[in-house]
Design a protein around this motif. Structure first.
Motif, PDB file in Angstrom:
ATOM      1  N   SER A 283     -15.661  24.846  12.227  1.00 21.06           N
ATOM      2  CA  SER A 283     -15.557  25.719  13.008  1.00 21.06           C
ATOM      3  C   SER A 283     -13.865  25.584  13.573  1.00 21.06           C
ATOM      4  O   SER A 283     -13.509  24.360  13.583  1.00 21.06           O
ATOM      5  N   GLU A 284     -13.427  26.542  14.248  1.00 19.14           N
ATOM      6  CA  GLU A 284     -12.025  26.447  14.546  1.00 19.14           C
ATOM      7  C   GLU A 284     -11.936  25.344  15.833  1.00 19.14           C
ATOM      8  O   GLU A 284     -10.738  24.577  15.575  1.00 19.14           O
ATOM      9  N   GLY A 285     -12.877  25.049  16.542  1.00 18.47           N
ATOM     10  CA  GLY A 285     -12.941  24.020  17.605  1.00 18.47           C
ATOM     11  C   GLY A 285     -12.807  22.774  16.833  1.00 18.47           C
ATOM     12  O   GLY A 285     -12.282  21.838  17.328  1.00 18.47           O
ATOM     13  N   ASP A 286     -13.651  22.527  15.902  1.00 15.63           N
ATOM     14  CA  ASP A 286     -13.471  21.585  15.273  1.00 15.63           C
ATOM     15  C   ASP A 286     -12.422  21.036  14.360  1.00 15.63           C
ATOM     16  O   ASP A 286     -11.828  19.798  14.306  1.00 15.63           O
ATOM     17  N   LYS A 287     -11.631  21.904  14.186  1.00 20.63           N
ATOM     18  CA  LYS A 287     -10.454  21.827  13.358  1.00 20.63           C
ATOM     19  C   LYS A 287      -9.197  21.160  14.162  1.00 20.63           C
ATOM     20  O   LYS A 287      -8.647  20.654  13.483  1.00 20.63           O
ATOM     21  N   ARG A 288      -9.519  21.313  15.550  1.00 19.82           N
ATOM     22  CA  ARG A 288      -8.560  20.562  16.526  1.00 19.82           C
ATOM     23  C   ARG A 288      -8.493  19.387  16.629  1.00 19.82           C
ATOM     24  O   ARG A 288      -7.500  18.479  16.554  1.00 19.82           O
ATOM     25  N   ILE A 289      -9.760  18.536  16.008  1.00 26.75           N
ATOM     26  CA  ILE A 289      -9.755  17.258  15.865  1.00 26.75           C
ATOM     27  C   ILE A 289      -9.337  16.406  14.669  1.00 26.75           C
ATOM     28  O   ILE A 289      -9.440  15.225  14.891  1.00 26.75           O
ATOM     29  N   PHE A 290      -8.972  17.357  13.642  1.00 25.38           N
ATOM     30  CA  PHE A 290      -8.646  17.101  12.368  1.00 25.38           C
ATOM     31  C   PHE A 290      -7.155  16.447  12.571  1.00 25.38           C
ATOM     32  O   PHE A 290      -6.426  16.634  13.265  1.00 25.38           O
ATOM     33  N   ASN A 291      -6.621  15.570  11.494  1.00 28.23           N
ATOM     34  CA  ASN A 291      -5.321  15.212  11.391  1.00 28.23           C
ATOM     35  C   ASN A 291      -4.191  16.378  11.519  1.00 28.23           C
ATOM     36  O   ASN A 291      -4.476  17.269  10.369  1.00 28.23           O
ATOM     37  N   PRO A 292      -3.447  16.610  12.315  1.00 30.84           N
ATOM     38  CA  PRO A 292      -2.687  17.806  12.324  1.00 30.84           C
ATOM     39  C   PRO A 292      -1.347  17.908  11.361  1.00 30.84           C
ATOM     40  O   PRO A 292      -0.760  18.601  11.162  1.00 30.84           O
ATOM     41  N   MET A 293      -1.320  16.728  10.534  1.00 27.55           N
ATOM     42  CA  MET A 293      -0.205  16.545   9.767  1.00 27.55           C
ATOM     43  C   MET A 293      -0.369  17.227   8.524  1.00 27.55           C
ATOM     44  O   MET A 293      -1.615  16.944   8.030  1.00 27.55           O
ATOM     45  N   ASP A 294       0.724  17.912   7.988  1.00 28.06           N
ATOM     46  CA  ASP A 294       0.699  18.358   6.478  1.00 28.06           C
ATOM     47  C   ASP A 294       0.777  17.230   5.485  1.00 28.06           C
ATOM     48  O   ASP A 294       0.148  17.487   4.495  1.00 28.06           O
ATOM     49  N   ASN A 295       1.401  16.307   5.514  1.00 22.31           N
ATOM     50  CA  ASN A 295       1.415  15.246   4.694  1.00 22.31           C
ATOM     51  C   ASN A 295       1.530  13.928   5.258  1.00 22.31           C
ATOM     52  O   ASN A 295       2.686  13.473   5.971  1.00 22.31           O
ATOM     53  N   SER A 296       0.485  13.164   4.990  1.00 25.21           N
ATOM     54  CA  SER A 296       0.488  11.762   5.655  1.00 25.21           C
ATOM     55  C   SER A 296       0.577  10.806   4.565  1.00 25.21           C
ATOM     56  O   SER A 296       0.093   9.708   4.623  1.00 25.21           O
ATOM     57  N   SER A 297       1.222  11.192   3.383  1.00 32.69           N
ATOM     58  CA  SER A 297       1.136  10.003   2.395  1.00 32.69           C
ATOM     59  C   SER A 297       2.170   9.060   2.574  1.00 32.69           C
ATOM     60  O   SER A 297       3.188   9.161   3.502  1.00 32.69           O
TER      61      SER A 297
ATOM     62  N   ASN B 128       0.946  -1.286   0.219  1.00 32.91           N
ATOM     63  CA  ASN B 128       0.047   0.096   0.120  1.00 32.91           C
ATOM     64  C   ASN B 128       0.740   1.242   0.004  1.00 32.91           C
ATOM     65  O   ASN B 128       1.285   1.547   1.020  1.00 32.91           O
ATOM     66  N   ILE B 129       1.092   1.687  -1.120  1.00 32.25           N
ATOM     67  CA  ILE B 129       1.944   2.723  -1.300  1.00 32.25           C
ATOM     68  C   ILE B 129       1.283   4.153  -1.974  1.00 32.25           C
ATOM     69  O   ILE B 129       0.191   3.992  -2.593  1.00 32.25           O
ATOM     70  N   SER B 130       2.038   5.085  -2.302  1.00 28.39           N
ATOM     71  CA  SER B 130       1.472   6.145  -3.020  1.00 28.39           C
ATOM     72  C   SER B 130       2.496   6.738  -4.008  1.00 28.39           C
ATOM     73  O   SER B 130       3.497   6.540  -3.866  1.00 28.39           O
ATOM     74  N   ASN B 131       2.019   7.054  -4.972  1.00 29.99           N
ATOM     75  CA  ASN B 131       2.708   7.649  -6.112  1.00 29.99           C
ATOM     76  C   ASN B 131       3.349   8.959  -5.722  1.00 29.99           C
ATOM     77  O   ASN B 131       2.456  10.070  -5.658  1.00 29.99           O
ATOM     78  N   PRO B 132       4.604   9.164  -5.530  1.00 31.49           N
ATOM     79  CA  PRO B 132       5.137  10.532  -5.150  1.00 31.49           C
ATOM     80  C   PRO B 132       4.959  11.605  -6.066  1.00 31.49           C
ATOM     81  O   PRO B 132       5.130  12.937  -5.665  1.00 31.49           O
ATOM     82  N   ASN B 133       4.554  11.466  -7.454  1.00 31.39           N
ATOM     83  CA  ASN B 133       4.301  12.379  -8.348  1.00 31.39           C
ATOM     84  C   ASN B 133       3.081  12.673  -8.637  1.00 31.39           C
ATOM     85  O   ASN B 133       2.725  13.464  -9.389  1.00 31.39           O
ATOM     86  N   SER B 134       2.164  12.020  -7.597  1.00 31.82           N
ATOM     87  CA  SER B 134       0.582  12.449  -7.653  1.00 31.82           C
ATOM     88  C   SER B 134       0.101  12.647  -6.051  1.00 31.82           C
ATOM     89  O   SER B 134      -0.832  11.796  -5.931  1.00 31.82           O
TER      90      SER B 134
END
Length: 80
Positions: A34-48, A3-9
């Motif tokens: 909302s700003e409060g809901d944003k805290r529960i999302f994935n904080p990583m910028d890139n999880s590929s 299970n990988i990703s294409n680094p060019n896509s």
């Protein structure tokens, strides 16, 4: 099997949603978060996923995200 990703896509969830919706012929409804809901999302910028090990063996990504997702939707439609 890998299970990988294409680094060019590399795409984000919204881009994946838009590509899949377009392929399926449906519209995407976006909600304001909302700003409060944003805290529960994935904080990583890139999880590929990394494809470095397979690339060291000569593997190369040949299919972009749009083509792969569109093909997946087509196959699902044909088999449902």
């Amino acid at each position: 099997a890998y299970n990988i990703s294409n680094p060019n896509s590399i795409i984000d969830i919204m881009q994946m949603t838009e590509i899949t919706a377009k392929a399926g012929g449906v519209k995407v409804k976006k909600a304001v978060v909302s700003e409060g809901d944003k805290r529960i999302f994935n904080p990583m910028d890139n999880s590929s996923l990394s494809s470095a090990l397979l690339e060291s063996l000569g593997w190369r990504g040949e299919i972009c995200a749009e083509e792969g997702l569109s093909d997946t939707v087509k196959i699902l439609k044909e088999n449902l």
